[in-house]
Scaffold this motif. Structure first.
Motif, PDB file in Angstrom:
ATOM      1  N   ASP A 134       1.052  -1.094   0.000  1.00 40.65           N
ATOM      2  CA  ASP A 134       0.043  -0.106   0.103  1.00 40.65           C
ATOM      3  C   ASP A 134       0.971   1.244   0.142  1.00 40.65           C
ATOM      4  OD1 ASP A 134      -2.271   1.394  -0.003  1.00 40.65           O
ATOM      5  OD2 ASP A 134      -2.890   1.159   2.078  1.00 40.65           O
ATOM      6  N   LEU A 135       0.314   2.285  -0.331  1.00 42.57           N
ATOM      7  CA  LEU A 135       1.015   3.543  -0.372  1.00 42.57           C
ATOM      8  C   LEU A 135      -0.065   4.567  -0.042  1.00 42.57           C
ATOM      9  CD1 LEU A 135       3.096   3.167  -3.823  1.00 42.57           C
ATOM     10  CD2 LEU A 135       4.005   3.251  -1.621  1.00 42.57           C
ATOM     11  N   GLU A 136       0.367   5.552   0.637  1.00 44.57           N
ATOM     12  CA  GLU A 136      -0.613   6.671   1.299  1.00 44.57           C
ATOM     13  C   GLU A 136       0.262   8.062   1.118  1.00 44.57           C
ATOM     14  OE1 GLU A 136      -1.512   6.104   5.284  1.00 44.57           O
ATOM     15  OE2 GLU A 136      -2.829   4.169   5.129  1.00 44.57           O
ATOM     16  N   MET A 137      -0.529   8.780   0.455  1.00 43.31           N
ATOM     17  CA  MET A 137       0.070  10.110   0.154  1.00 43.31           C
ATOM     18  C   MET A 137      -0.049  10.957   1.387  1.00 43.31           C
ATOM     19  SD  MET A 137      -1.824  10.987  -3.582  1.00 43.31           S
ATOM     20  CE  MET A 137      -3.084  10.769  -3.451  1.00 43.31           C
ATOM     21  N   ARG A 138       1.010  11.671   1.819  1.00 39.96           N
ATOM     22  CA  ARG A 138       1.307  12.283   3.043  1.00 39.96           C
ATOM     23  C   ARG A 138       1.106  13.849   3.045  1.00 39.96           C
ATOM     24  NH1 ARG A 138       6.490  11.508   6.104  1.00 39.96           N
ATOM     25  NH2 ARG A 138       5.273  12.096   7.850  1.00 39.96           N
ATOM     26  N   ALA A 139       0.694  14.351   1.712  1.00 36.85           N
ATOM     27  CA  ALA A 139       0.550  15.712   1.614  1.00 36.85           C
ATOM     28  C   ALA A 139      -0.151  15.738   0.351  1.00 36.85           C
ATOM     29  CB  ALA A 139       1.976  16.339   1.328  1.00 36.85           C
TER      30      ALA A 139
END
Length: 365
Positions: A118-123
């Motif tokens: 998984d990859l979550e955008m932090r901005a």
């Protein structure tokens, strides 16, 4: 070409001054910041170098304020890295990497398989930069021969945003956008394809590798296919592997011609598996895969040599699957595709794509 075992999540590794390196990659002498078992998964925070570099003021709050970003929206870990982590731009690369992660049981000659769960955008924003005469057109950009970096703010369109007439609707993937020019309110919109530009293992010896050129250790390979569901297979150079990740992107076109792409921070959920060296008759080089594709990788300072290396890697992958090498070579000419990964990292990259569906009788999938 490997089965996907069930991952055991073991926590989160934050990006902090004591868990990152800036501009260099781990070597055999580095101590791990965390130790896990093979088959475990880990959430890892990454920090983008864009907005913290010396030629941008090494003050992300001030830098992004000039682009209209509020201080509260600048990541605290980026501020700490810029303020506290040692970095010399004259000798170090630009990238911030989180790690190293020791994987118990990984031996020299084994393969470390890093799967992106998984990859979550932090901005909601990031930067594309061209600087100092680098990139695919170093004599032409930055325009006018300027030594100042050109840093262009990209933003993440709100979820469900339809934009102007003809733009994608809520049912389509998230998109990013950038202005068409200085002071231009028109936006150019494009799909987001988050991935980690840097994934790798420590190099043998006592000297940390520069963060820019990729190599057999992985590192800054910048292959945009390696998003969620992909696996990068890296030959282990030191016991324990000492893995690391960084250089997060929200989007990148093949070639990454301007020097950087849509660079922005990600939180990555990664699984670390070990394939024993005994599983291969011939020692393996760097390669990757997705659910649908095998991805051979070629690296060399000369783009033509990188293409030849990718072709050899593709032949070897197909031979490993059971094809005669001459027939594999012919198949690649008929049905394989090759793309330029990037031409801006001192060592050029070419990656191939081979459809697993073409090989169903060989792979027994």
């Amino acid at each position: 070409m490997t089965a996907a075992p069930q991952a055991r999540a073991v926590g989160r590794l934050a990006a902090a001054p004591d868990t990152v390196l800036w501009g260099r990659l781990p070597c055999a002498d580095d101590r791990p910041v965390v130790t896990i078992d093979a088959g475990d998964s880990l959430w890892i925070d990454t920090v983008s170098h864009e907005g913290i570099l010396e030629d941008q003021g090494r003050d992300p709050v001030a830098f992004f304020a000039c682009h209209g970003i509020a201080a509260a929206d600048v990541l605290a870990d980026a501020v700490r890295v810029a303020a506290e982590v040692e970095h010399d731009p004259d000798v170090d690369g630009p990238h911030v990497v989180t790690g190293p992660v020791r994987v118990r049981g990984a031996r020299v000659g084994d393969i470390l398989s890093v799967t992106v769960l998984d990859l979550e955008m932090r901005a909601g924003y990031g930067i594309v930069s061209n600087r100092h005469g680098r990139g695919a057109l170093p004599a032409e950009f930055p325009r006018g021969g300027s030594l100042d970096p050109v840093s262009i703010l990209c933003t993440v369109d709100p979820a469900g945003s339809s934009g102007p007439a003809g733009a994608p609707g809520a049912s389509e993937p998230r998109r990013g956008s950038m202005p068409a020019g200085p002071g231009d309110h028109r936006r150019v919109r494009f799909p987001l394809r988050p991935f980690l530009g840097t994934m790798g293992v420590a190099v043998a010896g006592h000297e940390r590798a520069h963060s820019v050129p990729p190599g057999p250790h992985g590192g800054n390979i910048d292959i945009s296919l390696l998003g969620v569901g992909s696996t990068l297979h890296i030959p282990v150079q030191v016991d324990g592997a000492l893995a690391y990740v960084g250089d997060p992107h929200y989007a990148q076109g093949d070639g990454e011609v301007a020097l950087t792409a849509f660079e922005a921070p990600l939180r990555a959920h990664l699984r670390f598996d070990v394939i024993p060296r005994e599983a291969f008759v011939v020692p393996r080089t760097l390669w990757a895969e997705t659910s649908e594709l095998l991805v051979p990788i070629g690296l060399d300072a000369d783009l033509g040599e990188a293409m030849r290396a990718a072709t050899r890697a593709a032949v070897n992958l197909l031979a490993d699957a059971g094809m005669d090498p001459s027939y594999a070579y012919a198949y690649l000419s008929a049905a394989g595709d090759f793309a330029v990964s990037q031409v801006v990292d001192r060592v050029c990259g070419v990656h191939g794509t081979i459809r697993k569906a073409d090989l169903v009788e060989l792979l027994q999938i």
